[in-house]
Design an enzyme around this catalytic site. Structure first.
Site, PDB file in Angstrom:
ATOM      1  N   LYS A   1      21.850 -13.042  19.455  1.00 19.31           N
ATOM      2  CA  LYS A   1      21.223 -11.726  19.686  1.00 19.31           C
ATOM      3  C   LYS A   1      19.955 -11.643  18.579  1.00 19.31           C
ATOM      4  O   LYS A   1      19.076 -11.405  18.749  1.00 19.31           O
ATOM      5  CB  LYS A   1      22.083 -10.518  19.002  1.00 19.31           C
ATOM      6  CG  LYS A   1      21.357  -9.376  19.007  1.00 19.31           C
ATOM      7  CD  LYS A   1      22.342  -8.138  18.391  1.00 19.31           C
ATOM      8  CE  LYS A   1      22.799  -8.347  16.936  1.00 19.31           C
ATOM      9  NZ  LYS A   1      21.836  -7.560  16.208  1.00 19.31           N
ATOM     10  N   ASN A   2      20.216 -12.287  17.302  1.00 19.02           N
ATOM     11  CA  ASN A   2      19.252 -11.981  16.162  1.00 19.02           C
ATOM     12  C   ASN A   2      18.057 -12.902  16.425  1.00 19.02           C
ATOM     13  O   ASN A   2      17.056 -12.777  15.987  1.00 19.02           O
ATOM     14  CB  ASN A   2      20.082 -12.362  14.908  1.00 19.02           C
ATOM     15  CG  ASN A   2      20.661 -11.164  14.347  1.00 19.02           C
ATOM     16  OD1 ASN A   2      20.657  -9.897  14.977  1.00 19.02           O
ATOM     17  ND2 ASN A   2      21.385 -11.340  13.571  1.00 19.02           N
TER      18      ASN A   2
ATOM     19  N   CYS B   1      21.897  -0.597  11.623  1.00 15.44           N
ATOM     20  CA  CYS B   1      23.372  -0.338  11.225  1.00 15.44           C
ATOM     21  C   CYS B   1      23.297   0.084   9.570  1.00 15.44           C
ATOM     22  O   CYS B   1      22.614  -0.578   8.797  1.00 15.44           O
ATOM     23  CB  CYS B   1      24.275  -1.451  11.143  1.00 15.44           C
ATOM     24  SG  CYS B   1      24.858  -1.677  12.978  1.00 15.44           S
TER      25      CYS B   1
ATOM     26  N   ARG C   1      18.799  -1.782   2.380  1.00 16.90           N
ATOM     27  CA  ARG C   1      17.987  -2.343   3.233  1.00 16.90           C
ATOM     28  C   ARG C   1      16.455  -2.024   3.364  1.00 16.90           C
ATOM     29  O   ARG C   1      15.854  -1.647   4.291  1.00 16.90           O
ATOM     30  CB  ARG C   1      18.388  -2.236   4.802  1.00 16.90           C
ATOM     31  CG  ARG C   1      19.948  -2.668   5.019  1.00 16.90           C
ATOM     32  CD  ARG C   1      20.388  -2.232   6.401  1.00 16.90           C
ATOM     33  NE  ARG C   1      20.202  -3.935   7.251  1.00 16.90           N
ATOM     34  CZ  ARG C   1      20.678  -4.125   8.216  1.00 16.90           C
ATOM     35  NH1 ARG C   1      21.256  -3.282   8.967  1.00 16.90           N
ATOM     36  NH2 ARG C   1      20.236  -5.303   8.663  1.00 16.90           N
TER      37      ARG C   1
ATOM     38  N   ASP D   1      27.737 -11.166   8.160  1.00 17.79           N
ATOM     39  CA  ASP D   1      27.874 -10.615   9.519  1.00 17.79           C
ATOM     40  C   ASP D   1      29.495 -11.271   9.854  1.00 17.79           C
ATOM     41  O   ASP D   1      29.908 -10.760  10.958  1.00 17.79           O
ATOM     42  CB  ASP D   1      27.145 -11.179  10.439  1.00 17.79           C
ATOM     43  CG  ASP D   1      25.816 -10.285  10.350  1.00 17.79           C
ATOM     44  OD1 ASP D   1      25.473  -9.490   9.545  1.00 17.79           O
ATOM     45  OD2 ASP D   1      24.839 -10.571  11.244  1.00 17.79           O
TER      46      ASP D   1
ATOM     47  N   ARG E   1      26.048  -3.393  21.064  1.00 17.02           N
ATOM     48  CA  ARG E   1      24.864  -3.622  20.541  1.00 17.02           C
ATOM     49  C   ARG E   1      24.654  -5.225  20.682  1.00 17.02           C
ATOM     50  O   ARG E   1      23.666  -5.824  20.514  1.00 17.02           O
ATOM     51  CB  ARG E   1      24.540  -3.136  19.113  1.00 17.02           C
ATOM     52  CG  ARG E   1      24.230  -1.570  19.321  1.00 17.02           C
ATOM     53  CD  ARG E   1      24.110  -1.044  17.757  1.00 17.02           C
ATOM     54  NE  ARG E   1      22.912  -1.747  17.210  1.00 17.02           N
ATOM     55  CZ  ARG E   1      22.456  -1.168  16.242  1.00 17.02           C
ATOM     56  NH1 ARG E   1      23.143  -0.304  15.526  1.00 17.02           N
ATOM     57  NH2 ARG E   1      21.189  -1.800  15.941  1.00 17.02           N
TER      58      ARG E   1
HETATM   59  C1  UD1 Z   1      19.447  -9.862   9.246  1.00 18.28           C
HETATM   60  C2  UD1 Z   1      20.290  -9.907  10.474  1.00 18.28           C
HETATM   61  C3  UD1 Z   1      21.870  -9.168   9.947  1.00 18.28           C
HETATM   62  C4  UD1 Z   1      22.348 -10.001   8.855  1.00 18.28           C
HETATM   63  C5  UD1 Z   1      21.375 -10.348   7.773  1.00 18.28           C
HETATM   64  C6  UD1 Z   1      22.077 -11.219   6.601  1.00 18.28           C
HETATM   65  C7  UD1 Z   1      18.756  -9.766  12.181  1.00 18.28           C
HETATM   66  C8  UD1 Z   1      18.213  -8.954  13.313  1.00 18.28           C
HETATM   67  N1  UD1 Z   1      19.720  -9.114  11.537  1.00 18.28           N
HETATM   68  O1  UD1 Z   1      19.203  -8.772   8.743  1.00 18.28           O
HETATM   69  O2  UD1 Z   1      22.501  -9.223  11.285  1.00 18.28           O
HETATM   70  O3  UD1 Z   1      23.339  -9.341   8.356  1.00 18.28           O
HETATM   71  O4  UD1 Z   1      19.979 -10.793   8.185  1.00 18.28           O
HETATM   72  O5  UD1 Z   1      22.149 -12.372   7.047  1.00 18.28           O
HETATM   73  O6  UD1 Z   1      18.483 -10.967  12.045  1.00 18.28           O
HETATM   74  N2  UD1 Z   1      15.923  -7.108   1.092  1.00 18.28           N
HETATM   75  C9  UD1 Z   1      15.042  -6.665   0.300  1.00 18.28           C
HETATM   76  N3  UD1 Z   1      13.735  -6.339   0.646  1.00 18.28           N
HETATM   77  C10 UD1 Z   1      13.217  -6.770   1.723  1.00 18.28           C
HETATM   78  C11 UD1 Z   1      14.059  -7.327   2.640  1.00 18.28           C
HETATM   79  C12 UD1 Z   1      15.684  -7.564   2.457  1.00 18.28           C
HETATM   80  O7  UD1 Z   1      15.449  -6.225  -0.782  1.00 18.28           O
HETATM   81  O8  UD1 Z   1      12.126  -6.588   2.078  1.00 18.28           O
HETATM   82  C13 UD1 Z   1      17.390  -6.997   0.987  1.00 18.28           C
HETATM   83  C14 UD1 Z   1      18.456  -6.472   1.767  1.00 18.28           C
HETATM   84  O9  UD1 Z   1      18.666  -5.119   1.412  1.00 18.28           O
HETATM   85  C15 UD1 Z   1      19.596  -7.185   1.538  1.00 18.28           C
HETATM   86  C16 UD1 Z   1      19.173  -8.744   1.535  1.00 18.28           C
HETATM   87  O10 UD1 Z   1      17.722  -8.692   0.987  1.00 18.28           O
HETATM   88  O11 UD1 Z   1      20.319  -6.811   0.478  1.00 18.28           O
HETATM   89  C17 UD1 Z   1      19.067  -9.681   2.833  1.00 18.28           C
HETATM   90  O12 UD1 Z   1      18.627  -8.691   3.982  1.00 18.28           O
HETATM   91  P1  UD1 Z   1      17.568  -9.586   5.172  1.00 18.28           P
HETATM   92  O13 UD1 Z   1      18.154 -10.977   5.229  1.00 18.28           O
HETATM   93  O14 UD1 Z   1      16.479  -8.943   5.154  1.00 18.28           O
HETATM   94  O15 UD1 Z   1      18.571  -8.798   6.464  1.00 18.28           O
HETATM   95  P2  UD1 Z   1      17.879  -8.381   7.641  1.00 18.28           P
HETATM   96  O16 UD1 Z   1      16.933  -9.131   8.243  1.00 18.28           O
HETATM   97  O17 UD1 Z   1      17.862  -6.841   7.708  1.00 18.28           O
END
Ligand code: UD1
Length: 428
Positions: A22-23, A117, A122, A305, A397
């Site tokens: 999915k991701n 979610c 985030r 996850d 989802r």
């Molecule tokens: C993606 C995955 C999600 C998984 C996560 C971590 C998808 C669609 N979703 O989510 O299923 O749980 O990776 O493996 O691929 N952060 C910041 N600033 C930013 C971006 C992130 O502070 O600009 C922080 C987030 O709050 C979190 C950490 O970095 O604490 C990791 O987040 P991130 O890897 O970006 O997760 P997602 O891409 O949202």
């Protein structure tokens, strides 16, 4: 409202074929619109997050043609709008990949600030920092992010936080920027490599995906192609946990065992047997497992996850276990539900301490988010008696045909539609 009614306590056994990731699919579908020729994407999982993103892509004018359940053709030459509405983004957070894709393709994007979610704050500051470094003017106003650039130019970007989403989003925008972009401290998850491979198959020039540094030489144009998405690491991990939790014997087909190493190692550590083959993995277990310590980490560490699914195993394991969640601050919402089954779990800030119990009791369990819902389903299947898992829209989802796949492994699970206010099985 949909729910699963589960008669648990049986060992699940047999074969399950894992769907496309999915991701990875979310990044790839967004990337596909950058091309003005037809792109065919295969092994697409049929889950609601993907279908929402396809709607969002179609709403901005791209041609989206469903060839069959797992194949879609996309042509981005007809895009007429750079505005991605809140309706889509509130349903799936990853529609923010359209920011990077539209900015790279058209130098302009307006996308509602993301929902998704509720597992933590985030923020998307790293995404925006990357776009700015490429020369875009980025503003946020009335719940929307606007990114605009007359001319995107390659840059050297160091991410302050390792972020999957920021890595993919910046990589997409930079794929069509002028000159070289270097992104340091990037995430290395398998789906990042898959998105990079996909873009390269369309003519992009991205090197280093899967390492800490990605180097991108921008190209002016991408061409059409056919691409098949990798298998879903987290769906596979979920079925692996299910085999261990139900003392079952499951052969997972269509997986990349390398992507599952952290999960396999942890399951072996708690006492399950894991055998890896070329593109399949078999997990079996015939006894009570032992407790362990799990710390979530970015890839290749133990995935965040997968931590709720692991908790469903550890609640029944012998001894004391600890789960340390280091990525998302609100990822223990399932704990209250597991307690309804008798689980002994104490949460203090980012650590859950679990005192393993020998036997859990059936309960009505409310799904708080996607992976937590998978964990509650595992717990219900491992618990003798009738449990109900409600709000399964979250689960659907990200898991294709979850109940059907479980039934094929011998589970007694029924999917029910409940009219609000008249929930059946109130007293499970
Ligand atoms: C993606 C995955 C999600 C998984 C996560 C971590 C998808 C669609 N979703 O989510 O299923 O749980 O990776 O493996 O691929 N952060 C910041 N600033 C930013 C971006 C992130 O502070 O600009 C922080 C987030 O709050 C979190 C950490 O970095 O604490 C990791 O987040 P991130 O890897 O970006 O997760 P997602 O891409 O949202």
């Amino acid at each position: 409202m949909e729910q699963y009614v589960i008669y648990g306590g049986k060992s699940l056994a047999g074969e399950v074929t894992i769907s496309g990731a999915k991701n990875a699919a979310l990044g790839i579908l967004a990337g596909a619109i950058m091309c003005d020729e037809t792109v065919t994407i295969e092994n697409l999982p049929d889950v609601s997050d993907i279908n929402v993103l396809l709607e969002a892509i179609s709403a901005i004018g791209a041609v989206v043609e469903r060839v069959d359940r797992h194949t879609v053709r996309i042509n981005g030459s007809t895009i007429h709008s750079e505005l991605v509405d809140y309706d889509y983004i509130q349903k799936i957070r990853a529609s923010y990949y359209l920011l990077g894709a539209l900015l790279g393709k058209r130098g302009n994007a307006t996308v509602a600030l993301p929902g998704g979610c509720d597992i933590g704050a985030r923020p998307i500051d790293q995404h925006l920092k990357g776009f700015r470094a490429l020369g875009a003017t980025v503003t946020t106003e009335n719940g929307f992010v606007h990114a605009k650039a007359n001319h995107l130019k390659g840059s050297h970007i160091f991410l302050d936080i390792v972020s999957v989403g920021a890595t993919i989003n910046i990589m997409m925008a930079a794929a069509m920027a002028e000159g070289q972009t270097i992104i340091e401290n990037v995430a290395k998850e398998p789906h990042i490599v898959d998105v990079a491979n996909f873009l390269n198959s369309l003519g992009a020039n991205i090197k280093g995906a899967g390492t800490d540094v990605i180097r991108i030489r921008g190209v002016q144009k991408l061409h059409g192609n056919t691409y098949s998405i990798i298998p879903d690491q987290i769906e596979a991990g979920t079925f692996m946990c299910l085999a261990a939790a139900t003392r079952g014997d499951i052969l997972l087909k269509n997986v990349i065992p390398k992507h599952l190493e952290a999960i396999s190692a942890k399951l072996v550590e708690v006492g399950a047997e894991v055998n890896e083959y070329d593109d399949s993995v078999r997990v079996c277990c015939s006894h009570r497992l032992t407790g362990s310590t799990v710390k979530t980490r970015v890839y290749p560490g133990f995935p965040t996850d997968m931590q709720p699914q692991m908790a469903a195993i550890l609640m029944l394991a012998e001894g004391t276990s600890y789960i340390h969640e280091t990525i998302f601050e609100s990822r223990f919402k399932y704990v209250g539900e597991l307690r309804k089954m008798g689980a002994v779990i104490k949460v203090e800030s980012s650590v859950a301490m679990i005192e393993g119990i020998e036997k859990s009791s059936p309960a009505i369990l409310k799904t708080p988010d996607l992976r937590a819902g998978a964990a509650l389903t595992i717990a219900a299947l491992a618990t003798e008696g009738k449990s109900t898992v409600t709000d399964i829209e979250y689960i659907e989802r990200g898991y294709e045909n979850f109940d059907e796949k479980l039934r094929a492994l011998g589970a007694t699970i029924e999917r029910q539609t409940v009219t609000p206010g008249r929930r059946k099985n109130k007293f499970a």
